[in-house]
Design an enzyme around this catalytic site. Structure first.
Site, PDB file in Angstrom:
ATOM      1  N   SER A  24       0.883  -0.977  -0.007  1.00 41.83           N
ATOM      2  CA  SER A  24       0.122   0.205   0.067  1.00 41.83           C
ATOM      3  C   SER A  24       0.783   1.182  -0.101  1.00 41.83           C
ATOM      4  O   SER A  24       1.978   1.448   0.656  1.00 41.83           O
ATOM      5  CB  SER A  24      -0.783   0.038   1.386  1.00 41.83           C
ATOM      6  OG  SER A  24      -2.192   0.612   1.081  1.00 41.83           O
ATOM      7  N   PRO A  25       0.382   2.254  -0.595  1.00 36.59           N
ATOM      8  CA  PRO A  25       0.963   3.502  -0.435  1.00 36.59           C
ATOM      9  C   PRO A  25       1.143   4.015   0.910  1.00 36.59           C
ATOM     10  O   PRO A  25       0.232   4.051   1.674  1.00 36.59           O
ATOM     11  CB  PRO A  25       0.270   4.587  -1.228  1.00 36.59           C
ATOM     12  CG  PRO A  25      -1.263   3.944  -1.552  1.00 36.59           C
ATOM     13  CD  PRO A  25      -0.973   2.736  -1.256  1.00 36.59           C
ATOM     14  N   CYS A  27       2.806   7.164   3.278  1.00 39.35           N
ATOM     15  CA  CYS A  27       3.557   8.410   3.690  1.00 39.35           C
ATOM     16  C   CYS A  27       4.579   8.175   4.653  1.00 39.35           C
ATOM     17  O   CYS A  27       4.447   7.624   5.533  1.00 39.35           O
ATOM     18  CB  CYS A  27       2.577   9.436   4.214  1.00 39.35           C
ATOM     19  SG  CYS A  27       1.386   9.956   3.251  1.00 39.35           S
ATOM     20  N   ALA A  59       1.409   8.624  -1.151  1.00 37.62           N
ATOM     21  CA  ALA A  59       0.784  10.033  -1.447  1.00 37.62           C
ATOM     22  C   ALA A  59       1.554  11.075  -1.918  1.00 37.62           C
ATOM     23  O   ALA A  59       2.286  11.697  -0.988  1.00 37.62           O
ATOM     24  CB  ALA A  59      -0.302  10.323  -0.460  1.00 37.62           C
ATOM     25  N   TYR A 184      -9.176  13.568   1.539  1.00 37.27           N
ATOM     26  CA  TYR A 184      -8.369  14.622   0.977  1.00 37.27           C
ATOM     27  C   TYR A 184      -9.109  15.018  -0.068  1.00 37.27           C
ATOM     28  O   TYR A 184     -10.282  14.674  -0.444  1.00 37.27           O
ATOM     29  CB  TYR A 184      -7.003  13.968   0.488  1.00 37.27           C
ATOM     30  CG  TYR A 184      -6.096  13.357   1.573  1.00 37.27           C
ATOM     31  CD1 TYR A 184      -5.813  14.343   2.600  1.00 37.27           C
ATOM     32  CD2 TYR A 184      -5.808  12.151   1.676  1.00 37.27           C
ATOM     33  CE1 TYR A 184      -4.994  13.781   3.726  1.00 37.27           C
ATOM     34  CE2 TYR A 184      -5.255  11.737   2.786  1.00 37.27           C
ATOM     35  CZ  TYR A 184      -4.621  12.618   3.852  1.00 37.27           C
ATOM     36  OH  TYR A 184      -3.942  12.147   5.069  1.00 37.27           O
ATOM     37  N   ARG A 229      -7.683   5.361  -5.737  1.00 37.61           N
ATOM     38  CA  ARG A 229      -8.299   4.630  -4.509  1.00 37.61           C
ATOM     39  C   ARG A 229      -9.365   5.491  -4.026  1.00 37.61           C
ATOM     40  O   ARG A 229      -9.323   6.667  -4.086  1.00 37.61           O
ATOM     41  CB  ARG A 229      -7.078   4.963  -3.456  1.00 37.61           C
ATOM     42  CG  ARG A 229      -7.558   4.478  -2.084  1.00 37.61           C
ATOM     43  CD  ARG A 229      -6.516   4.499  -0.938  1.00 37.61           C
ATOM     44  NE  ARG A 229      -5.746   3.087  -1.209  1.00 37.61           N
ATOM     45  CZ  ARG A 229      -5.096   2.694  -0.204  1.00 37.61           C
ATOM     46  NH1 ARG A 229      -4.839   3.218   0.875  1.00 37.61           N
ATOM     47  NH2 ARG A 229      -4.262   1.381  -0.205  1.00 37.61           N
ATOM     48  N   ARG A 323       0.559  -1.826   7.092  1.00 38.13           N
ATOM     49  CA  ARG A 323       1.163  -1.993   8.170  1.00 38.13           C
ATOM     50  C   ARG A 323       1.882  -3.504   8.326  1.00 38.13           C
ATOM     51  O   ARG A 323       2.939  -3.842   8.649  1.00 38.13           O
ATOM     52  CB  ARG A 323       0.269  -1.977   9.453  1.00 38.13           C
ATOM     53  CG  ARG A 323       0.024  -0.369   9.412  1.00 38.13           C
ATOM     54  CD  ARG A 323      -1.236  -0.211  10.747  1.00 38.13           C
ATOM     55  NE  ARG A 323      -2.464  -0.618  10.028  1.00 38.13           N
ATOM     56  CZ  ARG A 323      -3.646  -0.761  10.894  1.00 38.13           C
ATOM     57  NH1 ARG A 323      -3.677  -0.402  11.866  1.00 38.13           N
ATOM     58  NH2 ARG A 323      -4.640  -1.197  10.237  1.00 38.13           N
TER      59      ARG A 323
HETATM   60  C1  LIG Z   1       2.590   4.763   7.861  1.00 35.17           C
HETATM   61  C2  LIG Z   1       1.278   4.794   7.143  1.00 35.17           C
HETATM   62  C3  LIG Z   1       1.212   5.479   5.942  1.00 35.17           C
HETATM   63  C4  LIG Z   1       0.085   5.864   5.062  1.00 35.17           C
HETATM   64  N1  LIG Z   1       0.122   6.591   4.042  1.00 35.17           N
HETATM   65  C5  LIG Z   1      -0.976   6.529   3.044  1.00 35.17           C
HETATM   66  C6  LIG Z   1      -0.657   7.031   1.723  1.00 35.17           C
HETATM   67  O1  LIG Z   1       0.066   7.704   1.453  1.00 35.17           O
HETATM   68  N2  LIG Z   1      -1.956   7.066   0.825  1.00 35.17           N
HETATM   69  C7  LIG Z   1      -2.872   6.179   1.366  1.00 35.17           C
HETATM   70  O2  LIG Z   1      -4.093   6.197   0.480  1.00 35.17           O
HETATM   71  N3  LIG Z   1      -2.949   5.487   2.441  1.00 35.17           N
HETATM   72  C8  LIG Z   1      -2.179   5.711   3.168  1.00 35.17           C
HETATM   73  N4  LIG Z   1      -2.170   4.856   4.628  1.00 35.17           N
HETATM   74  C9  LIG Z   1      -3.101   4.031   4.708  1.00 35.17           C
HETATM   75  C10 LIG Z   1      -2.609   2.560   4.172  1.00 35.17           C
HETATM   76  O3  LIG Z   1      -2.180   2.609   2.964  1.00 35.17           O
HETATM   77  C11 LIG Z   1      -3.729   1.695   4.372  1.00 35.17           C
HETATM   78  O4  LIG Z   1      -4.971   1.824   3.567  1.00 35.17           O
HETATM   79  C12 LIG Z   1      -4.293   1.382   5.842  1.00 35.17           C
HETATM   80  O5  LIG Z   1      -3.132   1.444   6.527  1.00 35.17           O
HETATM   81  C13 LIG Z   1      -4.946   0.462   6.004  1.00 35.17           C
HETATM   82  O6  LIG Z   1      -4.149  -0.720   5.593  1.00 35.17           O
HETATM   83  P1  LIG Z   1      -3.317  -1.765   6.679  1.00 35.17           P
HETATM   84  O7  LIG Z   1      -4.418  -2.411   7.594  1.00 35.17           O
HETATM   85  O8  LIG Z   1      -2.960  -2.947   5.980  1.00 35.17           O
HETATM   86  O9  LIG Z   1      -2.394  -0.940   7.259  1.00 35.17           O
HETATM   87  C14 LIG Z   1      -0.866   5.001   5.368  1.00 35.17           C
HETATM   88  C15 LIG Z   1      -0.702   4.070   6.375  1.00 35.17           C
HETATM   89  C16 LIG Z   1       0.274   3.997   7.298  1.00 35.17           C
HETATM   90  C17 LIG Z   1       0.205   2.894   8.315  1.00 35.17           C
END
Ligand SMILES: Cc1cc2nc3c(=O)[nH]c(=O)nc-3n(C[C@H](O)[C@H](O)[C@H](O)COP(=O)(O)O)c2cc1C
Length: 374
Positions: A24-25, A27, A59, A184, A229, A323
């Protein structure tokens, strides 16, 4: 053991992902005026040999004011472009894998603190900047009240998305994703909770996102891949719901988009979200049943069996994890071992293959714990 769906290829537009596991993307909040630096070499470098089918870059913002924080990456200058190209070229030099980038604009959630400084609005001592949004409604109590975008500014933002897409194309990304979720700008403008405009951008809340989507489609090569997304639930009365995501996905398909990643939430800080493993999967499934477009699911997916069950039940076409990869960058290697699949390791690390250790009949140490969400 039947061949797991997780490890079957999938075609997305003009590219083929070798498997259905997507990083996943995320930040990193560590850039310098939108430019990547050594941290991004480390972060993306090690994920680029993870064996995932696709690695998404965080992002990355189409204007300087559109950044979430001072540490967010951007594609608004030639310096940004050169810094990102350097990192991506290095990843590619060592490992070939599809790499995508997410582009967006933070709207009223711009000018925020990085998470480890509080994740709130920037205070006057922290060099805040003016935020913009469809309507002058703050994200939450204490947050900056955004200035309402004029129509002229909306048109300029469409151009900013196009210009960022052209930079991403030059860098050589295989895939481009519009960030249209998580509260956003491209999400704010769609939700009746944050868009109270009376003009055509309020009467038709999909107008701006679809103008961006169409303009980006014009410049993004068909032989690569293009997606978005999207958000399937604001988790608030009067907000967006799964039907809105279906409509948006259908429109994106009509414009020639190759996939959507279905997420939800983060439009308002006080929404109550029933978070549990795979809680957004039903939204992905709904979109997949209603719109003829490849669908990614994301959110609280961490276990290889869970991921495989989602795909083999046909609820989504790809699983996206954030994560789980921060916790365990070797997720794919371990999932492959568990499913009895041989994958390509970087030569220097080939001897780590647990199933090839002499006499390794033992279960992988800590295996159970490694794959769980904490
Ligand atoms: C450190 C971090 C940075 C994230 N940055 C972005 C991002 O840049 N763009 C985005 O769409 N979601 C972002 N997210 C959300 C994740 O891409 C994901 O949608 C969310 O964490 C749920 O997935 P997970 O349970 O696998 O962590 C971020 C999540 C984390 C933990």
């Amino acid at each position: 053991m039947p061949h797991p769906k997780l490890f079957t290829p999938i075609q997305l537009g003009g590219i083929t992902l070798p498997n259905r596991i997507v990083i996943s993307p995320m930040c990193q909040y560590s850039a310098d005026d939108g430019c990547m630096n050594d941290w991004h070499f480390i972060h993306l470098g090690h994920l680029s040999y993870s064996g995932a089918g696709l690695m998404m870059v965080e992002a990355t913002h189409v204007t300087r004011e559109g950044r979430i924080t001072h540490g967010c990456t951007g594609l608004y200058s030639e310096h940004n472009e050169a810094s990102i190209k350097r990192v991506i070229d290095t990843c590619r030099r060592w490992r070939q894998m599809p790499i995508g980038i997410q582009i967006g604009h933070a709207g009223r959630k711009a000018s925020s603190q990085v998470p480890w400084e509080g994740r709130n609005w920037l205070t006057p001592e922290q060099s805040p900047w003016e935020t913009v949004a469809p309507s002058p409604i703050a994200y939450g109590e204490g947050w900056h009240t955004p200035r309402e975008l004029s129509k002229d500014e909306i048109h300029k933002l469409v151009e900013a998305f196009v210009s960022a897409a052209i930079r991403a194309k030059r860098i050589g990304f295989d895939l481009l994703e519009l960030h249209s979720a998580h509260g956003y700008l491209l999400h704010e403008v769609q939700s009746p909770l944050s868009n109270l405009r009376k003009d055509e951008y309020g009467k038709n809340r999909l107008k701006f996102p679809l103008e961006v989507a169409a303009a980006v489609r014009e410049v993004w090569p068909k032989e690569r891949s293009l997606g978005a997304r999207i958000s399937a639930n604001d988790w608030m009365d009067g907000g967006l719901g799964p039907e809105d995501a279906v409509t948006y996905a259908q429109e994106l398909k009509r414009l020639g988009y190759d996939y959507v990643c279905v997420s939800s939430g983060a439009l308002v800080p006080h929404a109550r979200i029933p978070v549990e493993p795979g809680y957004q999967v039903p939204f992905a499934e709904k979109v997949k049943r209603a719109a003829p477009i490849a669908v990614q699911t994301v959110g609280m997916i961490a276990d290889p069996e869970q991921a495989e069950a989602i795909l083999s039940a046909g609820q989504a076409d790809m699983v996206v994890m954030a994560r789980a990869f921060l916790d365990n960058p070797r997720w794919v290697w371990h999932a492959a071992e568990r499913h009895g699949i041989k994958i390509d390791y970087p030569p220097s690390y080939a001897r780590s293959r647990f199933d090839q250790w002499p006499g390794s009949k033992l279960a992988r140490p800590q295996w159970q714990d490694e794959s769980q969400v904490g």
